[in-house]
Each structure stands twice: as C-alpha cells, then as structure tokens.
Design a protein around this motif. Structure first.
Motif, PDB file in Angstrom:
ATOM      1  N   GLU A 349      -6.441  36.536  44.499  1.00 22.86           N
ATOM      2  CA  GLU A 349      -7.280  36.727  43.319  1.00 22.86           C
ATOM      3  C   GLU A 349      -8.655  37.136  43.798  1.00 22.86           C
ATOM      4  O   GLU A 349      -9.226  36.497  44.688  1.00 22.86           O
ATOM      5  CB  GLU A 349      -7.337  35.446  42.489  1.00 22.86           C
ATOM      6  CG  GLU A 349      -8.057  35.623  41.158  1.00 22.86           C
ATOM      7  CD  GLU A 349      -7.809  34.446  40.214  1.00 22.86           C
ATOM      8  OE1 GLU A 349      -6.631  34.232  39.851  1.00 22.86           O
ATOM      9  OE2 GLU A 349      -8.775  33.743  39.868  1.00 22.86           O
ATOM     10  N   THR A 389      -7.117  29.883  41.882  1.00 23.03           N
ATOM     11  CA  THR A 389      -7.908  30.751  41.005  1.00 23.03           C
ATOM     12  C   THR A 389      -9.378  30.560  41.344  1.00 23.03           C
ATOM     13  O   THR A 389      -9.764  29.525  41.895  1.00 23.03           O
ATOM     14  CB  THR A 389      -7.621  30.454  39.524  1.00 23.03           C
ATOM     15  OG1 THR A 389      -8.308  31.406  38.696  1.00 23.03           O
ATOM     16  CG2 THR A 389      -8.062  29.054  39.132  1.00 23.03           C
ATOM     17  N   GLN A 433      -4.853  29.900  35.874  1.00 24.90           N
ATOM     18  CA  GLN A 433      -5.911  30.883  36.104  1.00 24.90           C
ATOM     19  C   GLN A 433      -7.080  30.615  35.175  1.00 24.90           C
ATOM     20  O   GLN A 433      -6.904  30.309  33.995  1.00 24.90           O
ATOM     21  CB  GLN A 433      -5.430  32.334  35.906  1.00 24.90           C
ATOM     22  CG  GLN A 433      -6.484  33.335  36.407  1.00 24.90           C
ATOM     23  CD  GLN A 433      -6.171  34.783  36.130  1.00 24.90           C
ATOM     24  OE1 GLN A 433      -5.419  35.111  35.212  1.00 24.90           O
ATOM     25  NE2 GLN A 433      -6.747  35.685  36.911  1.00 24.90           N
ATOM     26  N   SER A 487      -1.309  35.427  33.855  1.00 18.34           N
ATOM     27  CA  SER A 487      -2.577  36.130  34.062  1.00 18.34           C
ATOM     28  C   SER A 487      -3.261  36.323  32.727  1.00 18.34           C
ATOM     29  O   SER A 487      -2.608  36.560  31.705  1.00 18.34           O
ATOM     30  CB  SER A 487      -2.345  37.502  34.717  1.00 18.34           C
ATOM     31  OG  SER A 487      -3.558  38.214  34.848  1.00 18.34           O
ATOM     32  N   SER A 526       5.233  38.784  39.743  1.00 14.29           N
ATOM     33  CA  SER A 526       3.816  38.554  39.502  1.00 14.29           C
ATOM     34  C   SER A 526       3.300  39.502  38.434  1.00 14.29           C
ATOM     35  O   SER A 526       3.906  40.544  38.154  1.00 14.29           O
ATOM     36  CB  SER A 526       2.991  38.711  40.790  1.00 14.29           C
ATOM     37  OG  SER A 526       3.143  40.010  41.336  1.00 14.29           O
ATOM     38  N   ALA A 528      -0.605  40.944  36.515  1.00 10.69           N
ATOM     39  CA  ALA A 528      -2.067  41.001  36.546  1.00 10.69           C
ATOM     40  C   ALA A 528      -2.543  41.794  35.347  1.00 10.69           C
ATOM     41  O   ALA A 528      -2.025  42.882  35.057  1.00 10.69           O
ATOM     42  CB  ALA A 528      -2.561  41.654  37.847  1.00 10.69           C
ATOM     43  N   ARG A 565      -4.714  39.360  41.092  1.00 11.77           N
ATOM     44  CA  ARG A 565      -5.327  39.123  39.787  1.00 11.77           C
ATOM     45  C   ARG A 565      -6.833  39.341  39.960  1.00 11.77           C
ATOM     46  O   ARG A 565      -7.433  38.831  40.898  1.00 11.77           O
ATOM     47  CB  ARG A 565      -5.038  37.715  39.288  1.00 11.77           C
ATOM     48  CG  ARG A 565      -3.565  37.433  39.095  1.00 11.77           C
ATOM     49  CD  ARG A 565      -3.317  36.082  38.453  1.00 11.77           C
ATOM     50  NE  ARG A 565      -3.878  34.957  39.214  1.00 11.77           N
ATOM     51  CZ  ARG A 565      -3.609  33.689  38.968  1.00 11.77           C
ATOM     52  NH1 ARG A 565      -2.796  33.360  37.985  1.00 11.77           N
ATOM     53  NH2 ARG A 565      -4.157  32.722  39.695  1.00 11.77           N
ATOM     54  N   GLN A 567     -10.764  39.056  38.699  1.00 12.52           N
ATOM     55  CA  GLN A 567     -11.711  38.320  37.885  1.00 12.52           C
ATOM     56  C   GLN A 567     -12.921  39.202  37.609  1.00 12.52           C
ATOM     57  O   GLN A 567     -13.044  40.301  38.148  1.00 12.52           O
ATOM     58  CB  GLN A 567     -12.141  37.024  38.579  1.00 12.52           C
ATOM     59  CG  GLN A 567     -11.035  35.978  38.648  1.00 12.52           C
ATOM     60  CD  GLN A 567     -10.726  35.353  37.290  1.00 12.52           C
ATOM     61  OE1 GLN A 567     -10.734  36.013  36.258  1.00 12.52           O
ATOM     62  NE2 GLN A 567     -10.440  34.062  37.284  1.00 12.52           N
TER      63      GLN A 567
END
Length: 573
Positions: A349, A389, A433, A487, A526, A528, A565, A567
């Motif tokens: 992440e 996360t 997350q 996500s 997975s 995202a 993922r 942020q």
C-alpha cells in the motif's frame, strides 16, 4: 454525490410505518451540468385523489399510489387520511424500502356500500394490515441502513367520515417504498465534514427525497454527522445554528442560505462553512452559496483542503520494478530504491505523494518503505499478520488475523501503540484498509460465526494522532467467507472480491446504499480502487491485471507480482 438519472415513475407502492464519489476540494461550484447532477425530469407522477364511494381496500391502495409524491409534505397522500389524522401523520419520520412482490394484504370484513340513501354510521370502522419484507431503512436524518429481509406488519384503521366516505384514521408515521420507487423518489447526497486536523473533507452519505433535498441537506449538515461518525469528524457549523428561512435558488444556481447563530464567526470559519455547504449541495441545482447570518452577509474566501484523489493508473510491482501500468509498459517510480523492496511482496500500500508506503512480505513481516531511502524498516513481525494499511499521517496499522484486539498503530517515529478494546465485536479479521482521509477503518471479519463488513470511526487529535476507535458500524453481511480483497474505491464506497474456483464476484458496496455486483474471471486475489467507482483494478493469482469497463473487465497487463492499494497524498510528519 447524487446519481445522474431521469425520473420515470411507473407502478409504485408506498405506505406509512413507524417511525458519488469524491469531493471537489476548492473554489466555487461552476455553472453547467456536473457529474452527479440529475438531468431535467422526463416524466412527473401526478397522483389522483380518492374516488367517491371507494371501499377501505381502495382507499389504502390509493394512499399507496399517491404517496409516491412527496411534494407539499405528501399532500396527495394526505387526501386519503381523515382531516384530523392528516395533521398528525408524519411522513418524514423515516422510510422503509421493501420488496413489493412480497407484500401481503389482509382484506377487511365486508361493509355496507355507501349510497345517497344509505350512509354508513360515522362510527363504522375497519382495519387493514399489510406484511412487508424490508431490505433497508432510512431514518429521519436520512441515514440508510441495509436490512436482512426483515418482516414487519403495518396496521391501518379506517372509518367513515360525516360525508359517508372512508378515510384512514390511524397509521404509523413514516413511509414505505418498494426498491424501484425509492430509487426514483430519493437520492443520495454527501454531507461534507472535516477530519479533526481540518485537512480533508469526509463524506457522510444521506438519502433525501429529490424535491426536498436542498432543505434536507442544509438541515442535515446543521444537525451534525451520523452517530457512528461522531468524534471522528469536525464541522464549522456553530452550535445551535439553524436555517432561518427557505433556501431560494435563482436561475443562475445561486443559493441564499441564512443561518442563525453565525454572527460571531471569523473569516476562517466562514470559509470552512461555505466549503461544507458548497460540497454538500453539489448534487443539487445550487452552484454558488451566498451565506448570511440574521444580520449580515458572511463573506470570506472559500476554504481549501488536501485532496484525497490518487493516480487513476494501476500501481504494480513486476520483474521490471515498481510503477504505474501504461499502454507502453511500466512508468517506474524512480524515487523508490529497488533495494527497499528487494524481497518477495505479498501486499503493498503506497502514498506516493506523501513519500511513504507499507508492505507485507511473503514471509509475514510488515515493513515501511520511504521514497529515496534504500533501507526499508521492519515494523511488525508478529505471526499471522494480515495486509497492513497506512494513514495520511504516516501511521501504519497492523493486526494478526486471529487477534483483532491486538491492532497496533506505528507512527513514523517508530513508536507503536495499541488501542484497548479496539474491534471488540470481532473474533477474527481478514482484511482492513483506512479511508484516504484517515477517519474510517474498513474491515472484513467474523462477528460470532458471521462474516461481516464493518467500518470503524477513527478518532484522532488535532495533530492526527490516533486516540481510539468507535464501535463497529455494520455495512453488510457476507454469505461467503471466501473474501479475497478489500479496497476503498472512492471516499464513500468499498470494493470487495469474493472468489471461488470457477469465477469471482466484485462487489461495490457504498457505506450508505445498495451494492452492485459484477462477475469477473476466476482466481482474483486482490483489488485496488482509484478515485471513483468507474475505475477499479483486480489481479489474478496468475499475475493478470484487469480494469473495470462498466460491467465488464478488460485485460490490462500480465506478469503482475503485486497490485498496490493507493492512498491519498497524505500529510508530512
């Protein structure tokens, strides 16, 4: 943000009972049809009133049909009520959304037909009951809660009036809508609040009838956040502030909002409140907000905040390195030293703009990765750690799958803390997350023997330090425990992967509202999100990358070792 759609009402059933994506971050709202705004109504429903001589069952059915129109405080539906009860019934007390095909009506006993020469006695009455299967509820504040097909019985009492006509004299407050009608009468709007550091906007989704949305949005903002978010968000609304009048919107989209209790606001608070109002009303006709107190116009530059948007491209790791997928290959992250990620990665992440990230190695260790730093830093080595996360202040969250109460938060300086009693509802946790504003933690875990999706409010101090978690706010149950990924897909919705040997289901689940599900290829491991729900990335166990294109999935790459993922930009510490 409200969905764009035209109103086309066909068959409806309504009855009384007890009772978008990210934000624009600065500047005034511009003129024009914006994403999330509804186009002009194509068809309006004009209900008819009760017919002379109608029997009780027909009166109730007429009430059901008429209550589709909330105009004038449901004045059309109130025609089916006695004069005294019409003043008592409160349609705004709440809404239940049900499945119309599962309604069951209990017929009344036969009654004498009213004629000019044989009028039933005014005391004659009858009762009609209906059993409904609720799929969701919306409370008086507009907060939407999914329901697991709960059955309830609603009772109506009718009596003949002095003119000999049947009218409803007793019914629970609130309204009932089937799912189709609900989607055409109500819409979702994001009330805008601030995080405790006043750096980000946080959406609090509410559902209001379209025709009363402007008034409801302003009142909702003044009343404060949903209970589960209390303590995790801030607001510039002064305590006790109230709208003093209706909120007119002129032909140019200028909305005049007059609030009591705002005379002493300084320029910073006025700018923050203008931003909250502007963003909250962005799904309506309002374009520019003119804010006034009871004595003067409140003028100040509209506040600005840090955006939570991320790169729309997929961020991945391959044999060639780490970077964004492009049509020509890989746009490498030049400031990430390869040696910092020179280990088999199971999950990753990253907040590129903030210069920090977190990874889970295949051996089970969690490490911090920092831009332009060759050495990664080990953060947690406990066994059975799930994907970590990272928050906007560099806070790294780690937890073992079998010990949700041992949630640990490690700050950039290296200090680690645990929150006593955190996630007490859970016996196991498989995914988590943080939202990009850092105010909400989404998790998938076991509550007893049931797999559930919950969101916890994250209470922080004014400098972003985590203080505690709120009680888990249930988003939905999952019949299948085989969840492969979680996500955030925008600021107000989650993406989930449920997979088996033959196919995968990708669920987009708003924190407030009904979910949507699409089928994808098998073996998705997975997911995202980007900055809106139209762009979602998934990766298979074979390393193939797919991008969402409406309800289909398009192959976007192969040889993908890990899908990161992303942020938001974050706040340097």
């Amino acid at each position: 943000m409200a969905r764009a759609r035209a109103l086309a009402v066909v068959t409806v059933a309504l009855l009384a009972l007890t009772g978008c994506t990210g934000f624009q971050k600065s500047g005034e709202v511009t003129v024009g049809l914006e994403m999330g705004e509804r186009p002009p109504v194509d068809f309006a429903f004009t209900p008819s009133g009760p017919q002379a001589g109608a029997e009780p069952r027909e009166i109730v059915q007429g009430f059901l049909d008429a209550a589709i129109a909330p105009d004038g405080g449901w004045k059309a539906a109130k025609q089916f009520l006695s004069e005294s009860f019409a003043d008592e019934w409160d349609p705004a007390a709440g809404t239940v959304v049900d499945t119309a095909s599962r309604r069951a009506l209990v017929e009344p006993e036969p009654v004498a037909e009213a004629t000019p020469t044989a009028v039933p006695d005014a005391s004659s009455n009858t009762k009609i009951s209906i059993t409904v299967t609720a799929v969701a509820t919306v409370d008086a504040a507009g907060v939407y809660t999914s329901s697991e097909s709960a059955e309830m019985q609603l009772d109506f009492e009718l009596a003949t009036q002095p003119d000999g006509q049947w009218r409803i004299i007793a019914a629970p407050d609130g309204v009932l809508l089937d799912r189709f009608s609900f989607e055409n009468v109500y819409d979702d709007y994001n009330l805008a609040f601030f995080d405790p550091t006043w750096s980000f906007l946080v959406p609090d989704t509410r559902w209001y009838p379209d025709v009363t949305a402007v008034r409801d949005i302003v009142n909702g903002l003044l009343d404060g956040p949903s209970p589960w978010l209390a303590g995790a968000v801030s607001t510039a609304v002064p305590e006790g502030a109230r709208a003093l009048a209706s909120i007119p919107i002129d032909a140019n989209g200028v909305a005049n909002v007059t609030l009591s209790g705002t005379d002493s606001m300084d320029a910073d608070a006025i700018g923050q409140l203008k931003l909250q109002l502007t963003e909250s009303l962005s799904g309506t006709r309002a374009r520019v907000i003119v804010l006034s107190s009871s004595t003067r116009e409140l003028t100040a530059p509209i506040a600005t905040v840090t955006p939570t948007t991320v790169n729309a491209r997929a961020l991945v790791g391959t044999d060639e390195g780490f970077g964004y997928v492009t049509a020509d290959g890989l746009d490498a992250l030049d400031d990430i030293d390869p040696s910092a990620l020179a280990f088999p990665i199971a999950a990753w992440e990253m907040s590129e703009a903030a210069g920090h990230g977190v990874a889970l190695s295949k051996s089970g260790e969690v490490v911090r990765v920092t831009r332009n730093v060759a050495q990664s830093v080990t953060v947690d080595v406990r066994p059975d750690l799930i994907d970590p996360t990272i928050g906007p202040f560099g806070d790294i969250w780690t937890v073992p799958s079998n010990a949700p109460g041992e949630l640990t938060i490690t700050m950039p300086g290296g200090g680690a803390t645990q929150i006593p009693g955190a996630m007490a509802e859970l016996t196991q946790i498989s995914h988590m997350q943080l939202s990009r504003d850092g105010t909400r933690l989404a998790v998938v875990g076991l509550v007893g023997s049931q797999t559930e999706v919950l969101v916890y409010a994250v209470l922080r101090s004014a400098d972003g330090t985590v203080l505690s978690l709120g009680k888990g706010h249930r988003i939905r149950d999952l019949r299948s425990a085989d969840v492969k990924g979680l996500s955030w897909v925008d600021d107000a919705a989650l993406g989930l992967v449920l997979a088996n040997e033959t196919d995968s289901s990708i669920i987009v689940q708003p924190l407030s509202g009904a979910s949507s599900t699409t089928r994808a290829v098998a073996d998705v491991v997975s997911i995202a999100g980007s900055s809106d729900r139209s762009t979602i990335w998934i990766r298979t166990g074979e390393g193939k990358l797919y991008a969402s294109r409406g309800n289909t999935w398009t192959l976007a790459g192969s040889g993908i070792l890990v899908l990161a993922r992303q942020q938001g930009p974050g706040i340097p510490r």
